[in-house]
Scaffold this motif. Structure first.
Motif, PDB file in Angstrom:
ATOM      1  N   GLN A  27       0.823  -1.209   0.000  1.00  0.00           N
ATOM      2  CA  GLN A  27       0.000   0.000   0.000  1.00  0.00           C
ATOM      3  C   GLN A  27       0.856   1.257   0.000  1.00  0.00           C
ATOM      4  N   LEU A  28       1.953   1.219   0.731  1.00  0.00           N
ATOM      5  CA  LEU A  28       2.859   2.368   0.755  1.00  0.00           C
ATOM      6  C   LEU A  28       3.462   2.601  -0.628  1.00  0.00           C
ATOM      7  N   ALA A  29       3.865   1.537  -1.309  1.00  0.00           N
ATOM      8  CA  ALA A  29       4.413   1.657  -2.667  1.00  0.00           C
ATOM      9  C   ALA A  29       3.345   2.180  -3.636  1.00  0.00           C
ATOM     10  N   ALA A  30       2.114   1.750  -3.469  1.00  0.00           N
ATOM     11  CA  ALA A  30       1.024   2.239  -4.321  1.00  0.00           C
ATOM     12  C   ALA A  30       0.810   3.736  -4.111  1.00  0.00           C
ATOM     13  N   LEU A  31       0.880   4.188  -2.878  1.00  0.00           N
ATOM     14  CA  LEU A  31       0.759   5.621  -2.599  1.00  0.00           C
ATOM     15  C   LEU A  31       1.891   6.408  -3.246  1.00  0.00           C
ATOM     16  N   ARG A  32       3.103   5.859  -3.170  1.00  0.00           N
ATOM     17  CA  ARG A  32       4.243   6.517  -3.817  1.00  0.00           C
ATOM     18  C   ARG A  32       4.006   6.627  -5.317  1.00  0.00           C
ATOM     19  N   ASN A  33       3.495   5.563  -5.947  1.00  0.00           N
ATOM     20  CA  ASN A  33       3.215   5.601  -7.383  1.00  0.00           C
ATOM     21  C   ASN A  33       2.160   6.654  -7.717  1.00  0.00           C
ATOM     22  N   GLN A  34       1.140   6.761  -6.870  1.00  0.00           N
ATOM     23  CA  GLN A  34       0.114   7.786  -7.084  1.00  0.00           C
ATOM     24  C   GLN A  34       0.718   9.183  -6.979  1.00  0.00           C
ATOM     25  N   ARG A  35       1.585   9.385  -5.975  1.00  0.00           N
ATOM     26  CA  ARG A  35       2.241  10.684  -5.805  1.00  0.00           C
ATOM     27  C   ARG A  35       3.104  11.013  -7.014  1.00  0.00           C
ATOM     28  N   ASP A  36       3.856  10.034  -7.505  1.00  0.00           N
ATOM     29  CA  ASP A  36       4.709  10.261  -8.672  1.00  0.00           C
ATOM     30  C   ASP A  36       3.882  10.639  -9.893  1.00  0.00           C
ATOM     31  N   GLU A  37       2.720  10.003 -10.066  1.00  0.00           N
ATOM     32  CA  GLU A  37       1.843  10.323 -11.195  1.00  0.00           C
ATOM     33  C   GLU A  37       1.277  11.735 -11.066  1.00  0.00           C
ATOM     34  N   VAL A  38       0.876  12.111  -9.870  1.00  0.00           N
ATOM     35  CA  VAL A  38       0.372  13.471  -9.656  1.00  0.00           C
ATOM     36  C   VAL A  38       1.479  14.487  -9.921  1.00  0.00           C
ATOM     37  N   ASP A  39       2.690  14.215  -9.454  1.00  0.00           N
ATOM     38  CA  ASP A  39       3.820  15.113  -9.716  1.00  0.00           C
ATOM     39  C   ASP A  39       4.073  15.255 -11.216  1.00  0.00           C
ATOM     40  N   ARG A  40       3.986  14.145 -11.966  1.00  0.00           N
ATOM     41  CA  ARG A  40       4.189  14.193 -13.409  1.00  0.00           C
ATOM     42  C   ARG A  40       3.123  15.060 -14.066  1.00  0.00           C
ATOM     43  N   ARG A  41       1.881  14.895 -13.620  1.00  0.00           N
ATOM     44  CA  ARG A  41       0.781  15.688 -14.185  1.00  0.00           C
ATOM     45  C   ARG A  41       0.943  17.168 -13.872  1.00  0.00           C
ATOM     46  N   ILE A  42       1.377  17.491 -12.666  1.00  0.00           N
ATOM     47  CA  ILE A  42       1.609  18.893 -12.308  1.00  0.00           C
ATOM     48  C   ILE A  42       2.687  19.489 -13.206  1.00  0.00           C
ATOM     49  N   ARG A  43       3.776  18.758 -13.416  1.00  0.00           N
ATOM     50  CA  ARG A  43       4.838  19.263 -14.298  1.00  0.00           C
ATOM     51  C   ARG A  43       4.317  19.490 -15.713  1.00  0.00           C
ATOM     52  N   ALA A  44       3.490  18.581 -16.215  1.00  0.00           N
ATOM     53  CA  ALA A  44       2.914  18.746 -17.554  1.00  0.00           C
ATOM     54  C   ALA A  44       1.998  19.964 -17.603  1.00  0.00           C
ATOM     55  N   TYR A  45       1.187  20.161 -16.572  1.00  0.00           N
ATOM     56  CA  TYR A  45       0.313  21.342 -16.520  1.00  0.00           C
ATOM     57  C   TYR A  45       1.144  22.620 -16.521  1.00  0.00           C
ATOM     58  N   LEU A  46       2.210  22.640 -15.740  1.00  0.00           N
ATOM     59  CA  LEU A  46       3.053  23.836 -15.687  1.00  0.00           C
ATOM     60  C   LEU A  46       3.734  24.083 -17.027  1.00  0.00           C
ATOM     61  N   ALA A  47       4.221  23.025 -17.659  1.00  0.00           N
ATOM     62  CA  ALA A  47       4.837  23.176 -18.981  1.00  0.00           C
ATOM     63  C   ALA A  47       3.816  23.723 -19.972  1.00  0.00           C
ATOM     64  N   TYR A  48       2.606  23.182 -19.952  1.00  0.00           N
ATOM     65  CA  TYR A  48       1.557  23.676 -20.845  1.00  0.00           C
ATOM     66  C   TYR A  48       1.277  25.156 -20.574  1.00  0.00           C
ATOM     67  N   ALA A  49       1.098  25.502 -19.320  1.00  0.00           N
ATOM     68  CA  ALA A  49       0.731  26.871 -18.949  1.00  0.00           C
ATOM     69  C   ALA A  49       1.798  27.886 -19.321  1.00  0.00           C
ATOM     70  N   ARG A  50       3.048  27.484 -19.249  1.00  0.00           N
ATOM     71  CA  ARG A  50       4.145  28.424 -19.535  1.00  0.00           C
ATOM     72  C   ARG A  50       4.587  28.410 -20.989  1.00  0.00           C
ATOM     73  N   GLU A  51       4.464  27.275 -21.662  1.00  0.00           N
ATOM     74  CA  GLU A  51       5.060  27.138 -22.996  1.00  0.00           C
ATOM     75  C   GLU A  51       4.057  27.011 -24.145  1.00  0.00           C
ATOM     76  N   PHE A  52       2.809  26.664 -23.867  1.00  0.00           N
ATOM     77  CA  PHE A  52       1.894  26.323 -24.957  1.00  0.00           C
ATOM     78  C   PHE A  52       0.665  27.223 -25.058  1.00  0.00           C
ATOM     79  N   THR A  53       0.439  28.091 -24.083  1.00  0.00           N
ATOM     80  CA  THR A  53      -0.746  28.936 -24.118  1.00  0.00           C
ATOM     81  C   THR A  53      -0.482  30.210 -24.891  1.00  0.00           C
ATOM     82  N   SER A  54      -1.532  30.717 -25.555  1.00  0.00           N
ATOM     83  CA  SER A  54      -1.418  31.929 -26.367  1.00  0.00           C
ATOM     84  C   SER A  54      -2.494  32.908 -25.957  1.00  0.00           C
TER      85      SER A  54
END
Length: 98
Positions: A27-54
């Motif tokens: 369960q602890l490893a599953a939580l870590r995987n969920q956290r890593d996925e959320v972190d990846r999504r946050i980075r993608a959102y930030l990249a989109y917001a800074r680099e792809f919006t017009s």
């Protein structure tokens, strides 16, 4: 007054004693995987917001507040790999390279 989230967290924590060692670690490893996925999504959102919006990117201050980061944290949160993932998903280059 206890919120629904607080009650759910309390119930999950009280169940820890009943878990086997393997179940607990799983369960602890599953939580870590969920956290890593959320972190990846946050980075993608930030990249989109800074680099792809017009015509302009979202402000660093607004993104920092929304993401719970400092302004400098937003600047360094995403990488070229995150921008490449957004490029693939959108099928277009970042604003600065268009």
């Amino acid at each position: 007054m206890t919120t629904t989230n607080e009650r759910a967290a309390h119930e999950l924590l009280t169940e820890l004693d009943a878990l086997t060692s393997d179940d607990f670690l799983g369960q602890l490893a599953a939580l870590r995987n969920q956290r890593d996925e959320v972190d990846r999504r946050i980075r993608a959102y930030l990249a989109y917001a800074r680099e792809f919006t017009s015509p302009r990117p979202y402000t660093l201050a607004s993104l920092a507040e929304a993401a719970g980061l400092s302004i400098s944290g937003v600047r360094t949160a995403y990488t070229h790999a995150d921008c490449a993932a957004v490029t693939r998903a959108l099928g277009r280059e970042p604003r600065s390279r268009s």
